[in-house]
Scaffold this active site. Sequence first.
Site, PDB file in Angstrom:
ATOM      1  CE  LYS A  36      -1.620  -0.704  12.006  1.00 15.35           C
ATOM      2  NZ  LYS A  36      -0.824   0.390  11.390  1.00 15.35           N
ATOM      3  CB  ILE A  90      -0.951  -0.022   1.203  1.00 17.01           C
ATOM      4  CG1 ILE A  90      -1.864  -1.253   1.132  1.00 17.01           C
ATOM      5  CG2 ILE A  90      -1.808   1.237   1.251  1.00 17.01           C
ATOM      6  CD1 ILE A  90      -2.692  -1.485   2.383  1.00 17.01           C
ATOM      7  CE1 TYR A 139      -1.592  -4.459  11.821  1.00 19.38           C
ATOM      8  CE2 TYR A 139      -3.966  -4.840  11.877  1.00 19.38           C
ATOM      9  CZ  TYR A 139      -2.862  -4.230  11.311  1.00 19.38           C
ATOM     10  OH  TYR A 139      -3.022  -3.389  10.242  1.00 19.38           O
ATOM     11  CG  ASP A 156      14.545  -0.795  12.863  1.00 17.91           C
ATOM     12  OD1 ASP A 156      13.308  -0.716  13.054  1.00 17.91           O
ATOM     13  OD2 ASP A 156      15.285  -1.520  13.553  1.00 17.91           O
TER      14      ASP A 156
END
Length: 250
Positions: free
Chosen positions: A160, A18, A156, A61
């Site tokens: 988020k 993306i 995850y 990084d």
Amino acid sequence: MGMLDGQVIIVTGGAGGIGSAYCRGLAAEGASLVVADLADGSEMVAEAEEMGARAISVEVDVSDVASTEAMAAATVDAFGRIDALVNNAAFYLTITQGPMEEISPEEWDRCFDVNVKGSWLCARAVAPTMRAQKRGKIVNIASMTVNDGTPGFLHYVASKAAIWGLTRSLARELGDDGISVNTLTPDYIPHDADYAAKQPHIDGLIIGRRAFKRSQVPDDMVGTLLYLVSPWSDFVTGQNIWVNGGSGFH
């Protein structure tokens, strides 16, 4: 002339996926790009240059302080300013899927190091330049899994969710210096063929609940990103903008 002529924009994780769609959209509007990624961004740079944009590749990084500061310094060295940061880099494609008992503490830490700490460190690295300019745009990327509470991705989803709080606090903290901070939240985008093949039923299930009954593709995100990094959104900050085809209303 493009809407972003003269603007210098960093896209983390910009070498592929993306992130590369973001880079193409930004380059098409005249932005100068910094393709910041652990992977080699030279192909994306060449593509942007073919479109008439200026671009450099920087290895970064995002979970490392010195690396993010070097990214910001390389941007200023090359272009003299930083107008926007797109915090797109994320730990996702290789993530463990399963119940919380199967997530290792090491992978939990890796998820937060990249997704949350990485977004903070990159914002921290560009903030001095943006403050000196009295202007800047930071776009953080969240996930529809937060709203859904999607099972099997606890680390995850939690990372988020933290992005929403990070955005709101940064918007308050940086607002006096003219820096806007917003969140862009997509639904599931099956952009990686290998990942999508592991769970072929997921896209169909998600399509079924959307107002627009089709798969979401990376280019669906580009228009909203352009808005968030452009002067058109100069009075918008601390917000979370959903691009999900109507799979949920908020």
